[in-house]
Design a protein around this motif. Structure first.
Motif, short mmCIF file in Angstrom:
data_model
loop_
_atom_site.label_atom_id
_atom_site.label_comp_id
_atom_site.label_asym_id
_atom_site.label_seq_id
_atom_site.Cartn_x
_atom_site.Cartn_y
_atom_site.Cartn_z
N SER A 96 0.83 -1.20 0.00
CA SER A 96 0.00 0.00 0.00
C SER A 96 0.86 1.25 0.00
N ASP A 152 0.99 3.69 1.97
CA ASP A 152 1.54 4.07 3.28
C ASP A 152 2.50 3.02 3.83
N LYS A 163 1.93 0.05 4.92
CA LYS A 163 1.42 -0.69 6.08
C LYS A 163 0.63 -1.94 5.71
N GLN A 168 3.04 0.06 11.68
CA GLN A 168 3.88 1.11 11.10
C GLN A 168 4.65 0.48 9.94
N SER A 169 5.14 1.29 9.03
CA SER A 169 5.90 0.74 7.92
C SER A 169 7.17 0.10 8.47
#
Length: 588
Positions: A123, A125, A127, A213-214
């Motif tokens: 994705s 973001d 995540k 979180q990534s």
């Protein structure tokens, strides 16, 4: 590989070999291709034979003979494996969503593709990761492999009752840490926590992970054994609460999806593997792999000379002699390893709960003499943890630990033990296998000569030693770490984070914990590496271990062994195992 995953107890291991008839220079380091990785440079693989095997070239008997040199594997349960002796064999029996190629780049495993933002696998973001499985995947018993098996395996890994050491590697998955660290006893509430974990299978060929979180290294984590696919019906066949890996007691019930399957596990004697005819990829040319559990390096070397081994690691004391031997030098392969070995201190057990005592012991070792005399020049002195070839390696770090007997004695006096007076009995435990005894004897002599301290050596059967370390009951222990993946977050948080599954030293620093958490989630590569640099500096300064040497390895490979390679994340227990899927034996 190790790895603790790679807490490899033997020295001379994870390797990359060229064509065995001659020693070739390794290829230049290759950048990790995983889109979300930190642009890490990985240790190269030694070049493999490139000519394809023609039927006329194949030996009639395609049986590879190599020792399982770390002895009895503590387990063959992927969720519970953390030692090199287990991981190397598990890696032959299973395959994950992704895998590392010989140059340590991330490539598809049972997933069709490596997820990227361009193919909608990651994705925007960072995540959410979506993996699409290959069509027609099967286990070694012919039953279909489904996406839900990855979900089951991941949730089992995180089950607090399992107490899996690698569970903390996956805490960035939504709900993972909350479930794994829960003290909840109510089954209904525990199930709710498990159901909230961010891993799902929308259908039989799709696996979705959601992160809090990534995580720059998540694709590399998707290569690792702790989340290999497992079928619930297989795991529940023989497992109990007291023995959760009981399902692996019978080789017939060890059902994987890798290039090989197990047919024999004669405990303390040998393991036999054969080609898995249900494997989705090219079928191995090897029809059988015999792995005798011979932990004595001289015995394995003698077996190699007698034609009873195809690959072997020689005694360290003979490294120079073998490289100059007219009959053997063409069979020698020398290669770098992403590995560091150390004497680890139990930071909760006096006197090693005192940082100055740890620093004193670390300053009383002549590492260059260790490499030159004990390792016969194979390896590099280590003054810090992350090895050469890994992002985060700093050649200038830890120089305060170069041999200085006067400084070491002063540190011991500053700790309240002048001339060693008042110290309790100091014991050094290690696995009685491979070259470990001569390493222990060298360190014992160093601490006596340079620090004036008597250290009692306590050699142990390898499995018993691993259990002692896992219980954190050692005082000083010989240890090593081989890279699970080429990134600093494999080397620091899981070994030095407070309460981390592979933190055997029981080192704890809340400031370091916070810095590591921030570094793991940082998406800017430059900033991230600067953070890891500071983390490692702080850890090195506090000396939870005395780092001894960065590994290079030397192996002997018979001329008829073709398409073998050893890379920087290979194994000390079964050298070259990552190439067995393609390895073949020529007529001889």
């Amino acid at each position: 590989m190790a790895i603790l995953v790679s807490l490899a107890m033997l020295v001379a291991a994870c390797q990359t070999t060229p064509a065995p008839s001659s020693t070739q220079a390794p290829a230049p380091p290759a950048a990790t291709k995983a889109p979300a990785a930190a642009g890490a440079t990985s240790a190269p693989a030694a070049a493999a034979t490139t000519a394809p095997a023609a039927a006329a070239d194949l030996a009639p008997n395609q049986e590879l003979r190599e020792a399982a040199a770390a002895g009895e594997p503590p387990t063959l349960d992927p969720n519970l494996s953390s030692w090199d002796a287990s991981i190397s064999i598990v890696g032959l029996l299973w395959e994950g969503l992704l895998k590392f190629d010989k140059d340590l780049s991330v490539v598809p495993g049972i997933a069709k593709d490596v997820p990227t933002t361009a193919n909608s696998g990651i994705s925007a973001d960072g995540k959410t990761y979506t993996f699409k499985l290959r069509d027609g995947l099967k286990y070694s018993d012919g039953k279909p492999l489904k996406a839900g098996d990855i979900v089951y395996s991941t949730k089992r890994l995180l089950d607090p009752a399992l107490a899996a050491e690698y569970a903390s590697f996956y805490y960035d998955i939504v709900g993972a840490e909350e479930y794994n660290t829960s003290k909840e006893k109510d089954p209904t509430k525990l199930k709710a926590l498990a159901d909230a974990i961010g891993v799902s299978a929308p259908d039989d060929t799709t696996v979705v992970f959601k992160l809090k979180q990534s995580r720059a290294s998540f694709l590399q984590l998707a290569c690792l054994w702790p989340i290999y696919p497992l079928r619930e019906d297989v795991v529940k066949n023989g497992s109990t609460a007291e023995k959760p890996d009981g399902w692996t007691n019978d080789p017939k019930n060890i059902i994987g999806n890798g290039p090989f399957k197990i047919t024999e596990w004669v405990h303390q004697d040998h393991i036999t593997l054969v080609a898995n005819d249900q494997y989705y990829g090219p079928k191995p040319k090897l029809t059988k792999i015999t792995l005798p559990m011979t932990t004595e390096v001289p015995a394995n070397y003698a077996a190699y000379l007698n034609g009873e081994r195809d690959i072997a690691v020689p005694p360290a004391a003979l490294f120079t002699q073998i490289q100059n031997d007219p009959n053997l030098k063409s069979q020698v392969v020398k290669y770098p390893i992403l590995g560091t070995f150390a004497a680890q201190f139990n930071n909760k057990k006096p006197p090693f709960d005192n940082v100055k005592v740890r620093q004193a012991f670390a300053t009383a070792i002549d590492r260059q003499a260790f490499v030159d005399k004990i390792r016969q020049g194979v390896g590099k002195p280590a003054y810090s943890w992350i090895p050469p070839g890994m992002p985060g390696y700093d050649a200038n770090l830890g120089q305060q630990y170069k041999l200085d007997p006067a400084k070491a004695k002063q540190l011991l006096a500053d700790a309240g033990f002048p001339n060693g007076q008042g110290l309790p009995k100091i014991s050094f435990q290690f696995a009685n296998a491979g070259n470990n005894p001569i390493y222990a004897q060298f360190l014992q002599e160093q601490w006596k000569t340079n620090l004036g301290v008597d250290v009692t050596l306590e050699p142990m059967e390898p499995k018993a030693y691993s259990e002692l370390v896992n219980r954190k009951e050692f005082m000083i222990g010989w240890t090593g770490w081989l890279a699970d993946y080429p990134d600093p977050d494999d080397w620091l948080p899981e070994l030095f984070g407070t309460g981390a599954g592979n933190n055997k030293t029981q080192y704890s620093n809340p400031q370091v914990d916070q810095m590591m958490k921030q570094a793991a989630g940082e998406t800017d590569t430059t900033k991230r590496m600067q953070m890891w640099d500071q983390v490692q500096k702080t850890i090195v300064d506090e000396a939870p271990m005395a780092f001894i040497f960065h590994q290079e390895s030397l192996a002997l490979v018979k001329p008829w062994v073709k398409d073998v390679f050893f890379n920087g994340m290979d194994s000390n227990a079964v050298p070259g195992y990552r190439s067995f899927f393609q390895l073949w034996l020529a007529k001889h």
